[in-house]
Design a protein around this motif. Structure first.
Motif, PDB file in Angstrom:
ATOM      1  N   THR A 229       0.853  -1.188   0.000  1.00 35.77           N
ATOM      2  CA  THR A 229       0.000   0.000   0.000  1.00 35.77           C
ATOM      3  C   THR A 229       0.883   1.229   0.000  1.00 35.77           C
ATOM      4  O   THR A 229       1.866   1.291   0.746  1.00 35.77           O
ATOM      5  CB  THR A 229      -0.912   0.026   1.244  1.00 35.77           C
ATOM      6  OG1 THR A 229      -1.762  -1.119   1.245  1.00 35.77           O
ATOM      7  CG2 THR A 229      -1.769   1.283   1.274  1.00 35.77           C
ATOM      8  N   HIS A 243      -3.610   0.878  -3.621  1.00 36.68           N
ATOM      9  CA  HIS A 243      -3.491  -0.495  -3.125  1.00 36.68           C
ATOM     10  C   HIS A 243      -4.071  -1.414  -4.190  1.00 36.68           C
ATOM     11  O   HIS A 243      -5.247  -1.297  -4.554  1.00 36.68           O
ATOM     12  CB  HIS A 243      -4.248  -0.677  -1.819  1.00 36.68           C
ATOM     13  CG  HIS A 243      -4.266  -2.102  -1.330  1.00 36.68           C
ATOM     14  ND1 HIS A 243      -3.183  -2.682  -0.717  1.00 36.68           N
ATOM     15  CD2 HIS A 243      -5.232  -3.057  -1.399  1.00 36.68           C
ATOM     16  CE1 HIS A 243      -3.485  -3.931  -0.403  1.00 36.68           C
ATOM     17  NE2 HIS A 243      -4.715  -4.188  -0.820  1.00 36.68           N
ATOM     18  N   GLN A 246      -6.744  -0.322  -6.734  1.00 35.12           N
ATOM     19  CA  GLN A 246      -7.535   0.776  -6.171  1.00 35.12           C
ATOM     20  C   GLN A 246      -6.684   2.030  -6.006  1.00 35.12           C
ATOM     21  O   GLN A 246      -5.608   2.001  -5.405  1.00 35.12           O
ATOM     22  CB  GLN A 246      -8.088   0.348  -4.809  1.00 35.12           C
ATOM     23  CG  GLN A 246      -9.067   1.322  -4.184  1.00 35.12           C
ATOM     24  CD  GLN A 246      -9.599   0.810  -2.853  1.00 35.12           C
ATOM     25  OE1 GLN A 246      -8.976  -0.017  -2.207  1.00 35.12           O
ATOM     26  NE2 GLN A 246     -10.752   1.314  -2.449  1.00 35.12           N
ATOM     27  N   TYR A 275      -5.084   1.894   9.514  1.00 38.37           N
ATOM     28  CA  TYR A 275      -4.588   0.608   9.006  1.00 38.37           C
ATOM     29  C   TYR A 275      -4.640  -0.461  10.091  1.00 38.37           C
ATOM     30  O   TYR A 275      -5.099  -1.587   9.841  1.00 38.37           O
ATOM     31  CB  TYR A 275      -3.161   0.806   8.503  1.00 38.37           C
ATOM     32  CG  TYR A 275      -2.491  -0.449   7.996  1.00 38.37           C
ATOM     33  CD1 TYR A 275      -2.729  -0.924   6.708  1.00 38.37           C
ATOM     34  CD2 TYR A 275      -1.588  -1.149   8.802  1.00 38.37           C
ATOM     35  CE1 TYR A 275      -2.108  -2.069   6.247  1.00 38.37           C
ATOM     36  CE2 TYR A 275      -0.962  -2.290   8.345  1.00 38.37           C
ATOM     37  CZ  TYR A 275      -1.227  -2.751   7.067  1.00 38.37           C
ATOM     38  OH  TYR A 275      -0.611  -3.888   6.609  1.00 38.37           O
ATOM     39  N   TRP A 279      -9.548  -0.231   9.078  1.00 34.12           N
ATOM     40  CA  TRP A 279     -10.412   0.693   8.355  1.00 34.12           C
ATOM     41  C   TRP A 279     -10.198   0.538   6.851  1.00 34.12           C
ATOM     42  O   TRP A 279      -9.170   0.033   6.393  1.00 34.12           O
ATOM     43  CB  TRP A 279     -10.103   2.138   8.757  1.00 34.12           C
ATOM     44  CG  TRP A 279     -10.548   2.505  10.142  1.00 34.12           C
ATOM     45  CD1 TRP A 279     -10.958   1.662  11.128  1.00 34.12           C
ATOM     46  CD2 TRP A 279     -10.609   3.825  10.683  1.00 34.12           C
ATOM     47  NE1 TRP A 279     -11.269   2.367  12.260  1.00 34.12           N
ATOM     48  CE2 TRP A 279     -11.070   3.696  12.024  1.00 34.12           C
ATOM     49  CE3 TRP A 279     -10.324   5.087  10.199  1.00 34.12           C
ATOM     50  CZ2 TRP A 279     -11.254   4.791  12.856  1.00 34.12           C
ATOM     51  CZ3 TRP A 279     -10.502   6.188  11.019  1.00 34.12           C
ATOM     52  CH2 TRP A 279     -10.960   6.037  12.333  1.00 34.12           C
ATOM     53  N   THR A 280     -11.152   1.023   6.068  1.00 30.39           N
ATOM     54  CA  THR A 280     -10.999   1.014   4.622  1.00 30.39           C
ATOM     55  C   THR A 280      -9.871   1.960   4.223  1.00 30.39           C
ATOM     56  O   THR A 280      -9.470   2.852   4.983  1.00 30.39           O
ATOM     57  CB  THR A 280     -12.283   1.466   3.917  1.00 30.39           C
ATOM     58  OG1 THR A 280     -12.536   2.844   4.245  1.00 30.39           O
ATOM     59  CG2 THR A 280     -13.470   0.600   4.323  1.00 30.39           C
ATOM     60  N   LEU A 281      -9.366   1.774   3.024  1.00 24.32           N
ATOM     61  CA  LEU A 281      -8.294   2.624   2.525  1.00 24.32           C
ATOM     62  C   LEU A 281      -8.728   4.087   2.501  1.00 24.32           C
ATOM     63  O   LEU A 281      -7.974   4.983   2.930  1.00 24.32           O
ATOM     64  CB  LEU A 281      -7.887   2.169   1.120  1.00 24.32           C
ATOM     65  CG  LEU A 281      -6.683   2.860   0.491  1.00 24.32           C
ATOM     66  CD1 LEU A 281      -5.435   2.615   1.323  1.00 24.32           C
ATOM     67  CD2 LEU A 281      -6.481   2.368  -0.935  1.00 24.32           C
ATOM     68  N   GLU A 282      -9.945   4.356   2.021  1.00 22.35           N
ATOM     69  CA  GLU A 282     -10.408   5.742   1.936  1.00 22.35           C
ATOM     70  C   GLU A 282     -10.544   6.375   3.314  1.00 22.35           C
ATOM     71  O   GLU A 282     -10.131   7.515   3.535  1.00 22.35           O
ATOM     72  CB  GLU A 282     -11.739   5.816   1.195  1.00 22.35           C
ATOM     73  CG  GLU A 282     -12.253   7.244   1.049  1.00 22.35           C
ATOM     74  CD  GLU A 282     -13.520   7.331   0.225  1.00 22.35           C
ATOM     75  OE1 GLU A 282     -13.942   8.469  -0.076  1.00 22.35           O
ATOM     76  OE2 GLU A 282     -14.089   6.280  -0.114  1.00 22.35           O
ATOM     77  N   LYS A 283     -11.103   5.640   4.273  1.00 19.19           N
ATOM     78  CA  LYS A 283     -11.296   6.190   5.616  1.00 19.19           C
ATOM     79  C   LYS A 283      -9.952   6.429   6.298  1.00 19.19           C
ATOM     80  O   LYS A 283      -9.760   7.456   6.967  1.00 19.19           O
ATOM     81  CB  LYS A 283     -12.162   5.245   6.445  1.00 19.19           C
ATOM     82  CG  LYS A 283     -12.577   5.827   7.795  1.00 19.19           C
ATOM     83  CD  LYS A 283     -13.509   4.867   8.535  1.00 19.19           C
ATOM     84  CE  LYS A 283     -13.910   5.435   9.898  1.00 19.19           C
ATOM     85  NZ  LYS A 283     -14.788   4.486  10.649  1.00 19.19           N
ATOM     86  N   SER A 284      -9.009   5.509   6.134  1.00 19.55           N
ATOM     87  CA  SER A 284      -7.678   5.691   6.707  1.00 19.55           C
ATOM     88  C   SER A 284      -6.986   6.905   6.105  1.00 19.55           C
ATOM     89  O   SER A 284      -6.320   7.680   6.816  1.00 19.55           O
ATOM     90  CB  SER A 284      -6.825   4.441   6.461  1.00 19.55           C
ATOM     91  OG  SER A 284      -7.367   3.315   7.097  1.00 19.55           O
TER      92      SER A 284
END
Length: 319
Positions: A229, A243, A246, A275, A279-284
Motif C-alpha cells: 500500500t 493499493h 484501487q 490501518y 479501516w478502509t483505505l479511503e477512511k484511513s
C-alpha cells in the motif's frame, strides 16, 4: 504455517506500534531569522524548544490518537536527551527500550522559520547511532507493527533494515516506511526494501524522485508494484493512496496554518491508526489527511496533534 502461536497473536501484544528512530529536539526561531555575520546581533519574534525527530513526532501523534506506542533509539545523558524522554513519556510513548549513552550527545535541529519558508541546521549527535541488531526479537514480539522513518538520517540503522523487516514479518508484525528526503539525492536501497513494506508513506516529491515519474499518480502506482500500500502526502491538495488496483484521492481541509513542521509525520500516525484498526483505505486516508492538516495549527510538530475525537468530529462534518 502460522508465523505466530495462538498465545502470541499480534492483537494480544502490549504495543500496537514500535518505532526504532532518531531522538532530537527542535529549536524553532521565528521572525526575521536570516543571520548577519560579523558579530551582528538580531532579535527574533519567538524561540521555542519542542519535540523534534520525524520518528518521535509520529510516535507522539499515534499515542495521541490512542495507539499503544513503544520507541527505541539512542540519546545522550544530557539536557536535550532528558527533555526528549520526558516529553515522549508525557505524551504516552513508552521509552523503556531507549538507550541512554553518556558518551554521546543528543542531536539538535535549529529551524529558522520565516513563516512562508524555513531553513534547518542539524547537529547529528546520536541521531544516526542506532543499529538494527539493537532492536531485539523480544522487543519485536511485543508489538503489532514496525514503523521506520528518517531512512537517510539513520546511517547505522539503514544497512540492517532488510534483516530487521524480515525478522519483524517472521514474528507476525506488519511494516511501514517513511524515508523523508534524501539530502544526497541518490535514494539508494529504498526500492530494494519496498517489497518488505506493507505501507509506504512518501510525500509527492519523494514518490516522484523514487519512481522516476513526474506525475504523482503514476509514481504512486509504480511504487505500489513493490510495497503493498502506498499513501502519498500532497500537502494542501490532500492525499493519494494506491493499493492493488484501487487508487483513491482525498482533499485536505481548510485550516489556519501556523507551522507545517511534522505535518507529514502526524499524517503517518493517522494512516497507521486506520490501518491497524482495519479501516478502509479511503477512511484511513481521510483520517491521515485531517491529522496532518490539524497538526499545523501551532508551532512545532506535536503541540497541535489531534485526538481521535477531534478528527472524527471533522470527518463527520464539524470543525
Amino acid at each position: 504455517m502460522s508465523r505466530t502461536s495462538p498465545t502470541d497473536h499480534p492483537t494480544m501484544r502490549p504495543f500496537d506500534l514500535l518505532l526504532p528512530g532518531e531522538i532530537n529536539p527542535d529549536l524553532i526561531l521565528s521572525g526575521d531569522v536570516e543571520p548577519q555575520f560579523g558579530q551582528a546581533e538580531k532579535r527574533v519574534d519567538s524561540a521555542h524548544l519542542t519535540v523534534g525527530s520525524s520518528s518521535v513526532i509520529t510516535a507522539c501523534g499515534a499515542a495521541r490518537l490512542g495507539l499503544k506506542v513503544a520507541f527505541i533509539g539512542i540519546c545522550g545523558a544530557d539536557l536535550f536527551g532528558r527533555f526528549m524522554l520526558e516529553e515522549m513519556q508525557l505524551r504516552g510513548v513508552d521509552t523503556s527500550a531507549v538507550l541512554v549513552d553518556p558518551l554521546q550527545a543528543t542531536g539538535l535541529t535549529v529551524i529558522l522559520n520565516k513563516g512562508h519558508d524555513r531553513a534547518m541546521l542539524t547537529f547529528p549527535g546520536a541521531i544516526a547511532a542506532l543499529r538494527a541488531d539493537q532492536v531485539s526479537d523480544d522487543l519485536l514480539r511485543r508489538a503489532r507493527h514496525l514503523h521506520v522513518a528518517s531512512y537517510f538520517l539513520q546511517d547505522a540503522l539503514r544497512p540492517g533494515l532488510p534483516d530487521l523487516f524480515h525478522r519483524a514479518r517472521a514474528l507476525g508484525l506488519t511494516t511501514s516506511l517513511d524515508t523523508n528526503w534524501d539530502p544526497a539525492g541518490r535514494w539508494e536501497g529504498v526500492l530494494d526494501l519496498l517489497p518488505l513494506v506493507d505501507v509506504f508513506l512518501p510525500n509527492a516529491a519523494e514518490a516522484c524522485a523514487l519512481s522516476g515519474e513526474t506525475d504523482v499518480t503514476r509514481a504512486a502506482r509504480r511504487l505500489a508494484d513493490l510495497a503493498r500500500t502506498v499513501a502519498v502526502k500532497l500537502g494542501a491538495e490532500g492525499a493519494l493512496s494506491v493499493h492493488a488496483a484501487q487508487t483513491i484521492h482525498v482533499p485536505s481541509i481548510p485550516v489556519d496554518v501556523v507551522d507545517t513542521v511534522g505535518a507529514g509525520d502526524t499524517f503517518d500516525a493517522g494512516f497507521l491508526y486506520g490501518y491497524l484498526h482495519g479501516w478502509t483505505l479511503e477512511k484511513s486516508l481521510r483520517l491521515a489527511a485531517i491529522c496532518g492538516a490539524l497538526s499545523t495549527r501551532a508551532a512545532g510538530g506535536v503541540a497541535a496533534q489531534p485526538t481521535l475525537d477531534e478528527v472524527i468530529t471533522v470527518m463527520d462534518g464539524g470543525r
